[in-house]
Design a protein around this motif. Structure first.
Motif, mmCIF file in Angstrom:
data_model
loop_
_atom_site.group_PDB
_atom_site.id
_atom_site.type_symbol
_atom_site.label_atom_id
_atom_site.label_comp_id
_atom_site.label_asym_id
_atom_site.label_seq_id
_atom_site.Cartn_x
_atom_site.Cartn_y
_atom_site.Cartn_z
ATOM 1 N N LEU A 166 11.097 78.218 -0.224
ATOM 2 C CA LEU A 166 10.701 79.624 -0.288
ATOM 3 C C LEU A 166 10.017 80.085 1.002
ATOM 4 C CD1 LEU A 166 9.537 79.750 -3.977
ATOM 5 C CD2 LEU A 166 11.406 81.057 -2.979
ATOM 6 N N CYS B 185 18.454 77.666 -5.785
ATOM 7 C CA CYS B 185 18.849 77.930 -7.170
ATOM 8 C C CYS B 185 19.494 76.696 -7.795
ATOM 9 C CB CYS B 185 19.797 79.121 -7.219
ATOM 10 S SG CYS B 185 20.107 79.735 -8.872
ATOM 11 N N SER C 150 10.377 73.108 -3.475
ATOM 12 C CA SER C 150 10.739 74.518 -3.692
ATOM 13 C C SER C 150 9.810 75.439 -2.908
ATOM 14 C CB SER C 150 10.712 74.859 -5.175
ATOM 15 O OG SER C 150 9.397 74.841 -5.678
ATOM 16 N N LEU D 277 8.447 84.954 -6.284
ATOM 17 C CA LEU D 277 8.920 83.592 -6.541
ATOM 18 C C LEU D 277 7.973 82.551 -5.936
ATOM 19 C CD1 LEU D 277 12.790 83.782 -6.025
ATOM 20 C CD2 LEU D 277 11.551 83.463 -8.152
ATOM 21 N N CYS E 197 15.830 83.123 -9.831
ATOM 22 C CA CYS E 197 16.585 83.107 -8.574
ATOM 23 C C CYS E 197 17.975 83.737 -8.736
ATOM 24 C CB CYS E 197 16.748 81.679 -8.076
ATOM 25 S SG CYS E 197 15.261 80.978 -7.399
ATOM 26 N N SER F 239 15.224 79.037 -12.199
ATOM 27 C CA SER F 239 16.619 79.220 -11.826
ATOM 28 C C SER F 239 17.112 80.607 -12.248
ATOM 29 C CB SER F 239 17.476 78.137 -12.469
ATOM 30 O OG SER F 239 18.817 78.319 -12.127
ATOM 31 N N LEU G 19 10.831 87.445 -2.995
ATOM 32 C CA LEU G 19 10.524 86.079 -2.582
ATOM 33 C C LEU G 19 9.031 85.765 -2.687
ATOM 34 C CD1 LEU G 19 12.912 85.691 0.462
ATOM 35 C CD2 LEU G 19 13.075 84.519 -1.733
ATOM 36 N N GLU H 12 19.136 80.053 -0.237
ATOM 37 C CA GLU H 12 18.902 80.585 -1.577
ATOM 38 C C GLU H 12 19.798 79.903 -2.602
ATOM 39 O OE1 GLU H 12 17.537 82.557 -4.796
ATOM 40 O OE2 GLU H 12 16.625 82.510 -2.817
ATOM 41 N N TYR I 28 18.906 87.438 -7.193
ATOM 42 C CA TYR I 28 18.930 87.418 -5.733
ATOM 43 C C TYR I 28 20.188 86.697 -5.236
ATOM 44 C CZ TYR I 28 17.001 86.723 -1.018
ATOM 45 O OH TYR I 28 16.794 86.710 0.326
#
Length: 136
Positions: free
Chosen positions: A14, A60, A10, A119, A75, A72, A116, A56, A78
Motif C-alpha cells: 500500500l 488483491c 500488505s 485501505l 480492493c 480483498s 488507498l 494493485e 479499485y
C-alpha cells in the motif's frame, strides 16, 4: 505470527501504491503550474501506470491467497476500475489531451489516493490488532 507478516507485506504494498499515485499527482501539479511540458509529464505518468495496476492486482490476489476476504473485497472496486480502463485502452494519458483532461485526471488520482489511505488505515488497524493478539 504469520498473520502479522501478511499485514506487514500488505502495508508495504500500500505504501508503494501511495507513492505511485502521489508521483502522478505531482506530475499533474507540475504540468498545471507550467514547471514541466506536456510531453514529459505524460511520459512520466504513463511509465508508472502499469506498475500501479500490477501492484494493485498482486495486492488483491495476496489478500485472496492469505484468506483475508474482507480486505480483498475492499480492493475489488479499485482493481475493477483499473482493469476496465486497461481493457478499454483508456489507461494511458494522451499528450495532446492532457491539458483538457487535467482536472479530471487530478480528481481521479485524488480519489485513488483517498481510497488507498483508507485501505492503509485498515491494514494498520489489523496489523496492530494481530500484534496485540500475538503478544497475549
Amino acid at each position: 505470527m504469520g498473520d502479522l507478516y501478511v499485514w506487514l507485506i500488505s502495508f508495504f504494498f500500500l505504501i508503494a501504491l501511495l507513492a505511485l499515485v502521489v508521483f502522478q499527482l505531482m506530475c499533474l501539479a507540475d504540468l498545471e503550474f507550467d514547471y514541466i511540458n506536456p510531453y514529459d509529464s505524460s511520459n512520466r505518468i504513463n511509465r508508472v501506470i502499469l506498475p500501479e495496476y500490477i501492484t494493485e492486482g498482486v495486492l488483491c490476489a495476496f489478500f485472496l491467497i492469505t484468506g483475508h476476504w474482507c480486505m480483498s473485497l475492499f480492493c475489488g472496486p479499485y482493481l475493477y476500475y483499473n482493469v476496465k480502463l486497461y481493457m478499454r485502452k483508456n489507461h494511458l494519458v494522451d499528450v495532446t489531451e492532457i491539458f483538457n483532461m487535467l482536472h479530471k485526471e487530478k480528481k481521479i488520482r485524488l480519489f485513488k489516493l483517498f481510497y488507498l489511505v483508507v485501505l492503509l488505515f485498515l491494514s494498520i488497524f489489523w496489523m496492530i490488532l494481530t500484534a496485540l493478539e500475538d503478544h497475549e
